[in-house]
Design an enzyme around this catalytic site. Structure first.
Site, PDB file in Angstrom:
ATOM      1  N   HIS A  16       0.835  -1.201   0.000  1.00 44.62           N
ATOM      2  CA  HIS A  16       0.000   0.000   0.000  1.00 44.62           C
ATOM      3  C   HIS A  16       0.874   1.257   0.000  1.00 44.62           C
ATOM      4  O   HIS A  16       1.671   1.473   0.913  1.00 44.62           O
ATOM      5  CB  HIS A  16      -0.897  -0.019   1.238  1.00 44.62           C
ATOM      6  CG  HIS A  16      -1.851   1.115   1.322  1.00 44.62           C
ATOM      7  ND1 HIS A  16      -1.786   2.073   2.310  1.00 44.62           N
ATOM      8  CD2 HIS A  16      -2.918   1.437   0.546  1.00 44.62           C
ATOM      9  CE1 HIS A  16      -2.770   2.934   2.147  1.00 44.62           C
ATOM     10  NE2 HIS A  16      -3.467   2.576   1.081  1.00 44.62           N
ATOM     11  N   HIS A  58      -0.936  10.532  -3.071  1.00 46.25           N
ATOM     12  CA  HIS A  58      -2.247  10.278  -2.479  1.00 46.25           C
ATOM     13  C   HIS A  58      -3.078  11.541  -2.275  1.00 46.25           C
ATOM     14  O   HIS A  58      -4.252  11.601  -2.651  1.00 46.25           O
ATOM     15  CB  HIS A  58      -2.088   9.563  -1.134  1.00 46.25           C
ATOM     16  CG  HIS A  58      -3.391   9.330  -0.434  1.00 46.25           C
ATOM     17  ND1 HIS A  58      -3.932  10.239   0.462  1.00 46.25           N
ATOM     18  CD2 HIS A  58      -4.274   8.302  -0.510  1.00 46.25           C
ATOM     19  CE1 HIS A  58      -5.083   9.785   0.904  1.00 46.25           C
ATOM     20  NE2 HIS A  58      -5.319   8.613   0.327  1.00 46.25           N
TER      21      HIS A  58
END
Length: 261
Positions: A16, A58
């Site tokens: 991740h 992100h």
């Protein structure tokens, strides 16, 4: 037909954001560490700069993880490229990642509408059709990705399909499932619980949910799981993939079960 993206024996292990607890998230260094550990699936996110450069990042803004400031969508690549993650790592473009790790497969969260076309263009230029799966919390963005790329690009299911599968699992399959919930997607990518994967809130991922998804030909990938016992519990339930920040922990659990391949 099974999409080539899923051609891997055993549970899929996703790093991740490259494994953010082991290094600066979404940095080339983090992804390189994950690949050195043996990870074949890397998760990241994409935004587009004001002049159309697709970056693996992100947040909408630079402040949380870099020494820069401002919204990526309002800044030119020249400015974004000068920012440093954790004060030292450059922000990579998606094409740089696809080129740097040609054997890796990428799970990509499309964070903004402006990222749709650059994403499809990047996949086309790098011929990465078999090693990219796109996802989004936005049904509109998912629809735009599918319209631009066609069925050659793998996608995960959107929130409506996830909700439909959950309702069907709670009724023992008695509720009809809309055709839109069964088309396009190769997987459901979800938190363990509806609150985002913590220890409170209604459980989403249980045996009935997984079996319902499997009956529809969909894999179940769970994010973001960092504790060894939770990883073991989910694997025992039959999930097909786990996304983690603790790439060492996930690798250790899979190794002890003979499933690290």
């Amino acid at each position: 037909m099974r999409h080539p993206y899923l051609d891997h024996p055993g549970p899929l292990a996703f790093a991740h954001r490259g494994g953010s607890l082991g290094g600066p998230e979404n940095s080339m260094a983090a992804f390189a560490r994950a690949v050195r550990l043996g990870y074949r699936y890397l998760e990241t996110d994409v935004h587009t700069t004001a002049d159309g450069v697709l970056v693996a990042f992100h947040d909408e803004r630079l402040e949380r993880v870099t020494d820069g400031t401002g919204a990526i969508a309002q800044l030119p690549w020249r400015t974004v490229s000068a920012a440093r993650i954790a004060g030292r790592e450059a922000i990579p473009t998606l094409e740089e990642l696809l080129d740097a790790f040609p054997e890796a497969r990428f799970n990509i969260d499309v964070k903004a509408p402006a990222a749709v076309r650059p994403l499809v263009d990047a996949v086309r230029r790098t011929n990465a059709w078999d090693r990219v799966c796109a996802g989004s919390f936005s049904e509109a963005r998912l629809a735009a990705v599918r319209a631009a790329a066609g069925p050659r690009l793998a996608t995960s299911a959107g929130p409506r399909a996830v909700a439909a599968v959950r309702l069907r699992s709670l009724t023992g399959g008695r509720l009809p499932l809309a055709r839109s919930a069964r088309r396009h997607a190769i997987c459901l990518q979800v938190p363990e619980r509806l609150t985002g994967g913590g220890d409170t809130g209604p459980r989403l991922v249980d045996r009935a949910f997984i079996e319902t998804a499997h009956a529809l030909g969909l894999q179940v990938h769970v994010w973001t799981v960092n504790e060894a016992e939770r990883i073991r519990s989910l694997l025992d339930l039959g999930v097909d993939g786990i996304m983690t920040d603790r790439i060492d922990t996930l690798r250790d659990v899979l190794t002890e079960r003979g499933a690290w391949i």
